[in-house]
Design an enzyme around this catalytic site. Structure first.
Site, PDB file in Angstrom:
ATOM      1  N   ASP A 104    -107.887  -9.564  23.610  1.00  0.00           N
ATOM      2  CA  ASP A 104    -106.887 -10.264  22.807  1.00  0.00           C
ATOM      3  C   ASP A 104    -107.571 -11.268  21.881  1.00  0.00           C
ATOM      4  OD1 ASP A 104    -104.944  -8.929  24.179  1.00  0.00           O
ATOM      5  OD2 ASP A 104    -104.534 -10.569  25.576  1.00  0.00           O
TER       6      ASP A 104
HETATM    7  N1  URA Z   1    -106.109  -8.505  29.739  1.00  0.00           N
HETATM    8  C1  URA Z   1    -105.452  -9.295  28.871  1.00  0.00           C
HETATM    9  O1  URA Z   1    -104.362  -9.780  29.148  1.00  0.00           O
HETATM   10  N2  URA Z   1    -106.025  -9.540  27.682  1.00  0.00           N
HETATM   11  C2  URA Z   1    -107.259  -9.060  27.337  1.00  0.00           C
HETATM   12  O2  URA Z   1    -107.751  -9.344  26.239  1.00  0.00           O
HETATM   13  C3  URA Z   1    -107.923  -8.245  28.262  1.00  0.00           C
HETATM   14  C4  URA Z   1    -107.317  -7.977  29.462  1.00  0.00           C
END
Ligand code: URA
Length: 230
Positions: free
Chosen positions: A103
């Protein structure tokens, strides 16, 4: 592969530009000037120099990268900068893709490569490649929630379907949790934590397969694919 294609794929110019460079004698292959644009190159063993400088030539490159928070796991966006701004010569000449996104507000280990089948191996749910996250949550974690996550919880996917998922390993200390999973659904860790009542304040991926995060923020290092899956 044809010499002109190798050079234009590596962004040394358009097909026309590199044809001219070759015609003008700017390109040596294994120390010998080559004037034919369609000269066949063996990427794995030929050495090419352009204007006296050796070209970094590999069929596949694999980079371990520490994505800082605030950078996008994709090439473009009107607002947010892309992680690709960190990647410099010679790797920025390769058509690198991400093996498992993070993310925008998450940080940590990513693998960048131009090897499509390796990306598939890393992200394929059937391969069960393990990823470990260090997670800062909004309050002290409870042992009973460790058991819930190890037994399995339900999360909602973007298409509104319900997905049953488990943590494979989990350790915690106060409001810091280290959790290993072998899936990579959209916002998986945040959703798993939410399902047991916690908000994720910071999310950092610290391991993919056998590869541990061992870099400074924004730094990268060439690795071998065996470092991950070997
Ligand atoms: N899980 C999440 O919530 N975000 C990420 O970036 C990776 C795994």
């Amino acid at each position: 592969m044809r010499l002109d294609k190798v050079l234009s794929n590596l962004k040394y110019g358009s097909r026309k530009d590199v044809k001219n460079m070759i015609k003008n004698g700017a390109v040596l292959v294994n120390g010998k000037a080559i004037f034919d644009a369609d000269y066949k190159i063996d990427i794995n063993c030929d050495k090419i120099t352009l204007n006296g400088k050796e070209i970094y030539l590999k069929e596949h490159v694999y980079l371990a990268f520490y994505k800082p928070k605030g950078f996008l796991s994709s090439h473009k966006d009107e607002i947010h900068p892309s992680l690709f701004k960190f990647i410099k010569e010679p790797y920025n000449r390769y058509d690198l893709k991400i093996a498992g996104r993070l993310d925008h507000d998450a940080e940590g280990l990513m693998i960048l490569t131009n090897d499509g089948s390796f990306i598939h191996e890393i992200v394929s749910p059937n391969r069960h490649v393990q990823k470990t996250y260090e997670i800062l949550i909004d309050k002290a974690f409870k042992l009973s929630d460790k058991n819930k996550l190890l037994e399995g919880v339900e999360i909602t996917l973007p298409d509104s379907s319900i997905h049953f998922t488990k943590a494979l390993d989990l350790i915690f200390d106060e409001n810091i949790v280290k959790m290993t999973i072998d899936e990579g659904k959209f916002h998986q860790v945040k959703k798993m934590m939410k399902s047991v009542g916690y908000e994720v304040l910071n999310l950092k991926r610290i391991q993919i397969g056998n590869l541990k995060l061992n870099l400074k923020e924004g730094a990268y290092q060439e690795i071998d694919k065996a470092d991950v899956l070997g």
